[in-house]
Design a protein around this motif. Sequence first.
Motif, PDB file in Angstrom:
ATOM      1  N   ARG A  23     -50.001 -43.687 -22.145  1.00 27.75           N
ATOM      2  CA  ARG A  23     -48.909 -43.328 -23.041  1.00 27.75           C
ATOM      3  C   ARG A  23     -48.292 -44.572 -23.663  1.00 27.75           C
ATOM      4  N   ARG A  24     -48.205 -45.645 -22.852  1.00 29.97           N
ATOM      5  CA  ARG A  24     -47.608 -46.880 -23.339  1.00 29.97           C
ATOM      6  C   ARG A  24     -48.463 -47.489 -24.445  1.00 29.97           C
ATOM      7  N   GLN A  47     -47.706 -45.665 -27.543  1.00 30.30           N
ATOM      8  CA  GLN A  47     -46.380 -46.032 -28.016  1.00 30.30           C
ATOM      9  C   GLN A  47     -46.413 -47.392 -28.718  1.00 30.30           C
ATOM     10  N   SER A  99     -34.597 -47.683 -31.283  1.00 30.00           N
ATOM     11  CA  SER A  99     -34.016 -48.508 -30.231  1.00 30.00           C
ATOM     12  C   SER A  99     -32.534 -48.740 -30.430  1.00 30.00           C
ATOM     13  N   SER A 111     -38.809 -50.661 -29.450  1.00 27.63           N
ATOM     14  CA  SER A 111     -38.634 -49.517 -28.566  1.00 27.63           C
ATOM     15  C   SER A 111     -38.884 -49.919 -27.112  1.00 27.63           C
ATOM     16  N   VAL A 112     -38.118 -49.361 -26.204  1.00 27.94           N
ATOM     17  CA  VAL A 112     -38.237 -49.656 -24.782  1.00 27.94           C
ATOM     18  C   VAL A 112     -38.722 -48.413 -24.060  1.00 27.94           C
ATOM     19  N   CYS A 113     -39.682 -48.588 -23.146  1.00 30.61           N
ATOM     20  CA  CYS A 113     -40.203 -47.468 -22.373  1.00 30.61           C
ATOM     21  C   CYS A 113     -39.068 -46.829 -21.582  1.00 30.61           C
ATOM     22  N   CYS A 114     -38.981 -45.477 -21.644  1.00 30.47           N
ATOM     23  CA  CYS A 114     -37.884 -44.781 -20.962  1.00 30.47           C
ATOM     24  C   CYS A 114     -37.912 -44.995 -19.464  1.00 30.47           C
ATOM     25  N   TRP A 115     -39.118 -45.233 -18.900  1.00 30.38           N
ATOM     26  CA  TRP A 115     -39.239 -45.443 -17.464  1.00 30.38           C
ATOM     27  C   TRP A 115     -38.660 -46.785 -17.037  1.00 30.38           C
ATOM     28  N   ASN A 167     -35.802 -47.885 -17.723  1.00 32.10           N
ATOM     29  CA  ASN A 167     -34.351 -47.769 -17.554  1.00 32.10           C
ATOM     30  C   ASN A 167     -33.953 -47.114 -16.234  1.00 32.10           C
ATOM     31  N   LEU A 168     -34.928 -46.854 -15.361  1.00 31.76           N
ATOM     32  CA  LEU A 168     -34.596 -46.269 -14.067  1.00 31.76           C
ATOM     33  C   LEU A 168     -33.728 -47.229 -13.262  1.00 31.76           C
ATOM     34  N   CYS A 182     -44.548 -51.239 -17.348  1.00 33.30           N
ATOM     35  CA  CYS A 182     -43.689 -52.127 -18.129  1.00 33.30           C
ATOM     36  C   CYS A 182     -43.361 -53.348 -17.268  1.00 33.30           C
TER      37      CYS A 182
END
Length: 395
Positions: free
Chosen positions: A12-13, A16, A31, A38-42, A44-45, A77
Amino acid sequence: MTIQCIARLRSRRVVQDQLEGSDTASAAVASGGGGGGSVCCWANLPHELLRDVLLRIEESETRWPQRRNVVACAGVCRSWRFAIKEIVQVPEISGKLTFPISVKQPGPKECLLQCFIKRNRSTQTYHLYLSLTNALTDDGKFLLAACKCRRPTCTDYIISLRAEDISKGSSTYVGKLRSNFLGTKFSVFDGQSSHAGAKMTKSRSSRLAYSKQVTPRVPFRNYPTAHISYELNMLGSRGPRRIQCIMDTIPTTSIRPGGVAPTPAEFSVNNVNVFPSIPSYHSKSASIKNFLSGPLTYQKDGGALVLRNKSPRWHEQLQCWCLNFHGRVTVASVKNFQLVASPENGPAGPEHEKIILQFGKVGKDLFTMDYRYPISAFQAFAICLSSFDTKIACE
């Protein structure tokens, strides 16, 4: 379910990243106008949650091929990569080979790590695999490949991380093994230094690294890391071989309680600016020339670790020399051996009884290779390759 989703994150990355490259303006809006893309949503965990998830994955996926999910997590990431590198322990402690750099790190202290080597006579190649089960015949996890290159005065075995790309000019080049003309002495060269102050030997390929036609990222350097010697057989008898290995980069103290062996954390990016003051050498350094042509020497006090083959015993009923391989070797061969710490390393102790490397035949072109701390899979593989080479003066 969570592990399957994480394993798909890398693909997926990639998609993207392609979208970001094709539409920079849209990525900037997505962003929030921060200008950082753009930053991978994962990514930000929360750190505590991320670490807990990765710990669960690392603990559950203990064997290959399931362990590929751990590697996949490192490719999501940057924050995931840093987190997984902190969690995954080196083979010396965990007994597991996870990342490519694991083949350059010392093996486990508590047990032998079981591997096997497949030989291809037609292509003169050798493939090293990690055993997935206790059986002698499983598919295994590919680790390293080597190709035999005959030269007028010596033989080279080029070792690579990829079976499809075995050459000194490849980015997957790990090191090489070089023999003298008689096949009695060998030098192991590492493609990267394992400690500061290591001396580099330059060959024609290494000098090409300074040419504009060669990318500076290609690893052309060779650092002597071990020397192997087979005792000359002056009587012409078919007795067992006598082997001695001097591990130049491993101190004698490594096998003592509290001792430490060099453990690289990652593959270095070799470029011409890293070593600006490297002196100019000829195709072989003086020390390598002396070793390949002269007697084997070593320092007794606080020097390099010395390994010797364990002496076999004569079996009267079988009328042959025997060693106890604990079921890991099934075919008698002059190539079979077990290496232990030599008495030259200091006063004899329990550490001198432990088998550090054992190698033996189980089929026509199939051999087992089991190793442990303080040597790495790469060093063990290079030593075993020396056993394949023809030895004019030893047999």
